[in-house]
Design an enzyme around this catalytic site. Structure first.
Site, PDB file in Angstrom:
ATOM      1  N   HIS A 263       0.817  -1.220   0.000  1.00 44.99           N
ATOM      2  CA  HIS A 263       0.000   0.000   0.000  1.00 44.99           C
ATOM      3  C   HIS A 263       0.857   1.280   0.000  1.00 44.99           C
ATOM      4  CE1 HIS A 263      -3.112   2.904   0.877  1.00 44.99           C
ATOM      5  NE2 HIS A 263      -2.602   3.142   2.081  1.00 44.99           N
TER       6      HIS A 263
ATOM      7  N   HIS B 124       3.267   7.133   5.166  1.00 48.69           N
ATOM      8  CA  HIS B 124       2.050   7.826   5.596  1.00 48.69           C
ATOM      9  C   HIS B 124       1.206   7.076   6.619  1.00 48.69           C
ATOM     10  CE1 HIS B 124      -0.014   5.337   2.540  1.00 48.69           C
ATOM     11  NE2 HIS B 124      -1.111   5.583   3.256  1.00 48.69           N
TER      12      HIS B 124
ATOM     13  N   GLU C 159      -0.154   6.095  12.174  1.00 50.96           N
ATOM     14  CA  GLU C 159      -1.523   5.668  12.402  1.00 50.96           C
ATOM     15  C   GLU C 159      -1.628   4.187  12.752  1.00 50.96           C
ATOM     16  OE1 GLU C 159      -4.622   7.450  10.701  1.00 50.96           O
ATOM     17  OE2 GLU C 159      -5.846   6.062  11.859  1.00 50.96           O
ATOM     18  N   ASP C 160      -0.881   3.358  12.044  1.00 45.34           N
ATOM     19  CA  ASP C 160      -1.126   1.916  12.143  1.00 45.34           C
ATOM     20  C   ASP C 160      -0.015   1.099  12.798  1.00 45.34           C
ATOM     21  OD1 ASP C 160      -3.519   2.277  10.909  1.00 45.34           O
ATOM     22  OD2 ASP C 160      -2.791   1.810   8.906  1.00 45.34           O
TER      23      ASP C 160
ATOM     24  N   ASP D  16      -3.531   8.232  -1.318  1.00 47.32           N
ATOM     25  CA  ASP D  16      -3.874   7.162  -0.384  1.00 47.32           C
ATOM     26  C   ASP D  16      -5.278   6.638  -0.702  1.00 47.32           C
ATOM     27  OD1 ASP D  16      -3.821   5.569   1.999  1.00 47.32           O
ATOM     28  OD2 ASP D  16      -4.957   7.151   3.034  1.00 47.32           O
TER      29      ASP D  16
ATOM     30  N   ASP E 140     -21.433  13.031 -27.632  1.00 45.42           N
ATOM     31  CA  ASP E 140     -20.015  13.345 -27.426  1.00 45.42           C
ATOM     32  C   ASP E 140     -19.375  12.472 -26.343  1.00 45.42           C
ATOM     33  OD1 ASP E 140     -21.695  14.562 -25.698  1.00 45.42           O
ATOM     34  OD2 ASP E 140     -20.806  16.553 -25.850  1.00 45.42           O
TER      35      ASP E 140
HETATM   36 MN    MN Z   1      -2.984   4.564   3.714  1.00 43.77          MN
END
Ligand code: MN
Length: 720
Positions: A50, A74, A78-79, A141, A261
Site C-alpha cells: 500500500h 504515511h 496511524e497503524d 492514499d 459526445d
Molecule cells: Mn494509507
C-alpha cells in the site's frame, strides 16, 4: 506490486534525484517495511504494497521528494508503533509534519451525513491539512484504497465509496487533478451503483470497438487539417470516463445511445496563437454546433483550467467535442495544483509552500481572479483560516467564524439550544461559555429549561445569528417585564382610589377610556405604562371624576410602592412580592446593601434595577420610571461588596486582615494583594455580606489592625 525502483524511475522522469534523495527513499522504504512487518491488507498482500503504491501514485502526480517519501511512511504513525517524534528524528521535520497531517485527516470523525455536509468536510480537510501536499498525499492514499476496495466487506465498500464520491473526488476536481478526480469518480460509481456501472462500461466498450477505426479516421482528418494550416500539434482521441457519461445522461435525461459526445478529441499545441489557429482548422473541416464554443483560455475556470472547447458535427453526423490547448495548459489540466510547484533543484523553494497554499485557496474558492494583487492581499488576510469547523456530539459538522464560542455554536445548532444553554463541554471538558472554539473540537451544549440568554453573552458571541437571537430574546423579555410592571402599576393606582382595575376591565367599564387613549387592548396600556411612556393616572382621570380623586400621599411618579421579597439567591432571579415575574437586579454602579436607602428604576429589558438613593446615576434617569422600593426586613440577602485596604507591606498583614473577616463571619470570595514601591501594599477583598451594618463593622475592625492605613469600600468594579 510496484517496486521501489519503479518509483525512483518515475520520479527521475521529472525531478533530478541526487544520491542523497535515493538514499532517503531507500531508508523510508526499509523503515516502512520494518514497522509494517507482519501486517497484511484485506487483499492478502503484504501491507507494504500500500505505501509503495501510494508513493507511486504521488510520483504520477509529479510531486516533490518529501511527498514521495511521505507516501512510503504515511500509515506508520496511524497503524504501527512508530511515533511522529521518531519520524522527525529519522526523516526530518518536514516529512514528520506531512505524515502527521495525513494521520490527522485520517482521524477526522466522518459520519453518514457526509453528503449534506460535504462542502464543510472538504474545507475541514484543508483546514486540518495546513499544507496542500498533505491533501495530495491523502488523495493518493484514497485512490489506492479505492483501487483495492473490492476486498473489503460490502458495507465498508459502500461507505468508503460514498465518502470518496462526496469528499475526495470533488477535492481532486477542485485541485485540478483531473485524472485523479475521474478515476475516483469512476471507482466510487462502480461500488455505489454496480449494475449501472457495469451496464455503461460495457456499452462504452462496445462503442469503442465499433468506433475504433472511426476515431483513427477523425484523428487523421484533424492532423491533415493542422498540416494544411501549418500548425504543429499533437492529437489524441479518447472516450470520456464512465461517470462523466453517466452524469451527462442524468443531467440531460438521455439514454446512452443519445449521448453523442462520448468521444473527446484533444489538440495540444506549442503556442497560444496556434490554439486559435487550430480552432479555425477544425471549424473549416466540420460545422460547429452553435452555442457550444467556450473560450476557457481568455476566461480560465476557477481552478486554473484553460482550453478552447468546441463541439462539431462529425463525418457521420455525430457530435464530437474537441479541446484545444497549449502544452503548459495541458500540464495544468492534468496535474492541477501540482503543476504550480516551484522546484529548485528538486526542492520547494522557501516561498513554495506559501505560493502553493495561496494557489490552493484560490482554487478551492472558485474565485474569479480579476486583479491578482487584490487577490493576493485577500489571501494574506485569509491565510490564518477565518473559519473553524467543529462537531456536534452526533458528528455533525458546524462551520463557524474564528473566535466563535459555545454560545455561537448553540445558536447555530438551534435557537432553543442557544436560549437554554447553561454549560458547554469541549472534547469532554467543561469550558466557560465564552471559550473560543478550535477546528476539530467536539462541542456538547448542556441546556436547562429554566435558563435564558444573558445580556453579557453579547460581549463575546461573534456570529450575527447568535447576536440577533439573543437581542430578540432580550427584547421580548423587556416587553414581558414592562407588561408585568405596567399591569401592577395600573392595579395599584386604581386600588389607591378604591377601584378594582381587573374587575372594571372585565365589565367593560374601561373600554371607552382605553379607546380614547388609543390603546387596542389592556396589553398595550401595560406596555406603555411599563415603559414609562404614559401614566396610569391618565386612564384613571377618564373613569373617575376629579373631585373623587384621592390625593396621593406621594409624588405622582412615586406612588407605587413595591416591597421586594428575596426568594432567590441569584441577582436577576430575584422576585418582587405580588409580582412574581418581575426581574430585579442590583445596579453595579452603587451596589446597594440592605440598610441603605434604595430606589427602583424600570429598565428596559431588565425589569427593575435597584440603585442607592444617592447614586449619581439616578440623577440622569427619567423620573417617571422610578419606583419606590424597600428592603424586606424578613430576609437577609447575600450581597457582594469589595473592600480596598491600604496597609504596610510586611509579613503577616494578610492573615491579620482575613481573620477580621472571619471573626465577623464574612466569607471572602476573592483576595488580591499588590505591593507598591512605597512600602505599602494594597489589598482588594471581594466579600459577601448580608447588610450595610455587617460591612461597616468589619471595615471598622480592619481599620484597627496594626499597620492598616485605610479601608474603603469600592462601589463600581468589573464583576465576572
Ligand atoms: Mn494509507
Amino acid at each position: 506490486m510496484i517496486r521501489l525502483n519503479d518509483i525512483t524511475e518515475r520520479v527521475n522522469s521529472y525531478l533530478y534525484l541526487t544520491d542523497t534523495d535515493i538514499e532517503l527513499l531507500k531508508k523510508a522504504y526499509v523503515y516502512s517495511a520494518k514497522v509494517h512487518a507482519g501486517q497484511t491488507r484485506s487483499s492478502g498482500e503484504s501491507y507494504l504494497s500500500h505505501p509503495l503504491e501510494v508513493s507511486g501514485i504521488l510520483a504520477e502526480m509529479k510531486l516533490d521528494m518529501s511527498s514521495i517519501v511521505t507516501g512510503l511512511l504515511h500509515d506508520t504513525v496511524e497503524d504501527t508503533l512508530a511515533t511522529t517524534e521518531e519520524i522527525d528524528t529519522l526523516f526530518g521535520s518536514e516529512i514528520a509534519f506531512l505524515v502527521e497531517g495525513v494521520t490527522k485527516i485520517s482521524q477526522l470523525p466522518y459520519t453518514t451525513k457526509i453528503e449534506r455536509q460535504a462542502e464543510g468536510f472538504r474545507k475541514l480537510i484543508l483546514a486540518t491539512a495546513k499544507d496542500i501536499r498533505v491533501v495530495l498525499i491523502k488523495l493518493a492514499d484514497r485512490l489506492h484504497n479505492m483501487r483495492t476496495l473490492e476486498y473489503l466487506p460490502e458495507t465498508r465498500r459502500k461507505s468508503i465509496a460514498k465518502e470518496t464520491f462526496d469528499i475526495y473526488a470533488p477535492l481532486a476536481q477542485r485541485l485540478g487533478i483531473n485524472w485523479v478526480a475521474n478515476e475516483l469518480e469512476d471507482l466510487s460509481f462502480r461500488f455505489l451503483n454496480p449494475e449501472e456501472y457495469v451496464r455503461l462500461a460495457s456499452l462504452i466498450e462496445e462503442r469503442k470497438k465499433e468506433w475504433g477505426a472511426h476515431v483513427d479516421e477523425i484523428k487523421n482528418i484533424i492532423n491533415g487539417k493542422l498540416e494544411e494550416f501549418d500548425i504543429n500539434a499533437e492529437v489524441t482521441g479518447r472516450f470520456k470516463h464512465v461517470y462523466g457519461i453517466y452524469r451527462k445522461m442524468q443531467s440531460q435525461n438521455l439514454e446512452f445511445e443519445s449521448v453523442y459526445d462520448v468521444i473527446a478529441f484533444r489538440i495540444v499545441t506549442n503556442s497560444l496563437r496556434e490554439c486559435y489557429e487550430a480552432l479555425g482548422a477544425v471549424h473549416s473541416a466540420w460545422k460547429p454546433v452553435p452555442g457550444r464554443f467556450k473560450d476557457y483560455i481568455a476566461l480560465p475556470k476557477g481552478n486554473g483550467y484553460q482550453s478552447l472547447h468546441t463541439t462539431v458535427i462529425g463525418p457521420l453526423g455525430e457530435r464530437m467535442e474537441i479541446q484545444i490547448r497549449t502544452r503548459a495548459m495541458h500540464e495544468v489540466a492534468e496535474y492541477g495544483v501540482a503543476s504550480h510547484w516551484k522546484y529548485k533543484e528538486g526542492k520547494l523553494d522557501s516561498h513554495g509552500t506559501y505560493e502553493i497554499y495561496s494557489t490552493l485557496r484560490q482554487l478551492l474558492e472558485w474565485k474569479d481572479i480579476k486583479d491578482p494583487t487584490e487577490y493576493m492581499e485577500a489571501i494574506k488576510g485569509e491565510l490564518i483560516s477565518d473559519v473553524v469547523y467543529v462537531f456536534t456530539p452526533q458528528g455533525d459538522l458546524v462551520e463557524l467564524p474564528t473566535g466563535a464560542t459555545p454560545v455561537d455554536f448553540a445558536y447555530a445548532v438551534h435557537t432553543e439550544v442557544g436560549n437554554k444553554c447553561t454549560r458547554a463541554n469541549v472534547n469532554g471538558k467543561l469550558v466557560p461559555l465564552s471559550h473560543q472554539l478550535r477546528t476539530g473540537d467536539t462541542v456538547e451544549i448542556v441546556t436547562s429549561g429554566d435558563k435564558h440568554p444573558n445580556r453579557d453573552w453579547l460581549k463575546f458571541v461573534v456570529t450575527s445569528r447568535a447576536k440577533t437571537k439573543i437581542r430578540s430574546w432580550l427584547r421580548n423579555e423587556e416587553r414581558t417585564q414592562s407588561e408585568i410592571v405596567g399591569k401592577s402599576i395600573c392595579e395599584r393606582k386604581f386600588k389607591q382610589h378604591g377601584l378594582d382595575f381587573q374587575a372594571m376591565l372585565k365589565n367593560g367599564e374601561l373600554d371607552s377610556a382605553l379607546s380614547e387613549l388609543k390603546y387596542k387592548d389592556e396589553k398595550e396600556l401595560y406596555l406603555a405604562v411599563g415603559f414609562g411612556k404614559t401614566s396610569a393616572t391618565d386612564l384613571l382621570k377618564r373613569v373617575l371624576p376629579t373631585d373623587k380623586m384621592r390625593p396621593g400621599p406621594e409624588k405622582e411618579s412615586r406612588i407605587e410602592k413595591i416591597i421586594q421579597t428575596i426568594t432567590g439567591s441569584s441577582e436577576g432571579g430575584v422576585l418582587i412580592s405580588g409580582y412574581n415575574d418581575v426581574m430585579i437586579r442590583f445596579a453595579n454602579c452603587c451596589s446597594p446593601l440592605p440598610g441603605e436607602q434604595i430606589t427602583g428604576y424600570i429598565t428596559r429589558g431588565k425589569g427593575i434595577t435597584i440603585h442607592k438613593n444617592d447614586c449619581p446615576r439616578l440623577l440622569d434617569v427619567d423620573d417617571a420610571r422610578r419606583i419606590d422600593v424597600e428592603w424586606d426586613s424578613n430576609f437577609k440577602p447575600q450581597r457582594p461588596a469589595r473592600i480596598v485596604v491600604m496597609c504596610a507591606d510586611r509579613p503577616g498583614m494578610l492573615s491579620n486582615i482575613t481573620s477580621s473577616f472571619s471573626s465577623s463571619d464574612i466569607n471572602i470570595s476573592k483576595a488580591e494583594i499588590h505591593s507598591t514601591d512605597m512600602d505599602t501594599a494594597i489589598g482588594t477583598f471581594d466579600v459577601v455580606v448580608s447588610d450595610l451594618e455587617q460591612l461597616e463593622n468589619v471595615m471598622k475592625s480592619i481599620k484597627q489592625v496594626d499597620g492598616v492605613r485605610s479601608v474603603e469600600r469600592m462601589l463600581e468594579w468589573e464583576r465576572v
